[in-house]
Write a protein that holds these residues in place. Sequence first.
Motif, short mmCIF file in Angstrom:
data_model
loop_
_atom_site.label_atom_id
_atom_site.label_comp_id
_atom_site.label_asym_id
_atom_site.label_seq_id
_atom_site.Cartn_x
_atom_site.Cartn_y
_atom_site.Cartn_z
N PRO A 192 -3.97 1.81 -8.90
CA PRO A 192 -2.51 1.78 -8.99
C PRO A 192 -2.02 0.82 -10.07
O PRO A 192 -2.74 -0.08 -10.51
CB PRO A 192 -2.09 1.30 -7.61
N PHE B 182 1.87 1.72 -3.60
CA PHE B 182 0.76 2.28 -4.37
C PHE B 182 0.60 3.77 -4.08
O PHE B 182 0.41 4.58 -4.99
CB PHE B 182 -0.54 1.56 -4.02
N GLN C 193 2.85 6.16 -5.89
CA GLN C 193 2.52 6.41 -7.30
C GLN C 193 1.67 7.67 -7.48
O GLN C 193 1.71 8.30 -8.54
CB GLN C 193 1.79 5.21 -7.90
N THR D 61 -0.03 -2.21 -10.78
CA THR D 61 0.39 -3.32 -9.91
C THR D 61 1.68 -3.99 -10.35
O THR D 61 2.40 -4.56 -9.52
CB THR D 61 -0.71 -4.39 -9.85
N ALA E 229 -4.75 -3.78 -4.70
CA ALA E 229 -5.06 -2.70 -5.64
C ALA E 229 -6.55 -2.40 -5.65
O ALA E 229 -6.97 -1.24 -5.72
CB ALA E 229 -4.57 -3.06 -7.04
N HIS F 218 0.82 -1.22 0.00
CA HIS F 218 0.00 0.00 0.00
C HIS F 218 0.85 1.27 0.00
O HIS F 218 0.47 2.27 -0.62
CB HIS F 218 -0.98 -0.02 1.18
#
Length: 278
Positions: A264, A26, A29, A266, A253, A23
Amino acid sequence: MSRSLQFAVFGHPIAHSLSPQIHQAFAQQFGIALDYRTIDAAPEAFAGDVQHFFADAAARGANVTLPHKSAAFALAQEHSRAATRAGTANVLTRLADGRLTAHNTDGDALVRDLTDRHGLDLRGHDTLLLGAGGAARAVAWSLFEAGVQTLTIVNRSPEAADALADAIGEPARVHTRYWEDLAGIGSFDLIVNATSAGTLGQALTLPFSLVGSRAVCYDLGYGKAAFGFLAWARAAQALHAYDGLGMLVEQAADAFEVWHGKRPDTEPVYQSLRVHGA
């Protein structure tokens, strides 16, 4: 100064969880600041620990893993279709009015990992699902809806397998068999291990005759939990043997998208975990 949004994963044990790492990757990003931690909750303390976590105004969501998925479903006031069908939840989200909604993202994550990452067209596959507990219930519907030709469910207690097959309600395509008959039920194109044997450190003795000439074998677990099943699959000369790391990333995700409204990428996260030995 406002606090970061709060997220967590509940399990018992939970120290091994890769969810905080996933997480945070993610979030990077999108430049999102969040705090994501593990919470080891014994079964008798789970409900109180969840309520305590969500009492924090900054708390937005939680992932849930073994052994709490059924309890998480029971705690929520609203349930997604996938969670309702499985009777379990791996995602809890606090709504604006303070109520909890439950999701189950495992089935969609498995199908996405098989089809998008590993390039498997599930249509026409004769599929064997080992297990009929919460994990199996979460993925059975998605495998069926992805177009597998047949789905054979085998569980040590046949009542649970029969109940799952009855719930899907497609007797022409969904069957159950007895565990002791595994050696005589033929071979399959796709074999999914949804039992808890690997997680519990128990041996899973299976006949090689289950593995068809181009079979794909998939364990919902990853790391040490999947070693035994994957070793069996390779010894049985399966065409491919995969663990559930990709499924873990994909279900994370889905949870991330529920919580943040952003999807996101992956693949870099999955590859990074692979490189670092997950």
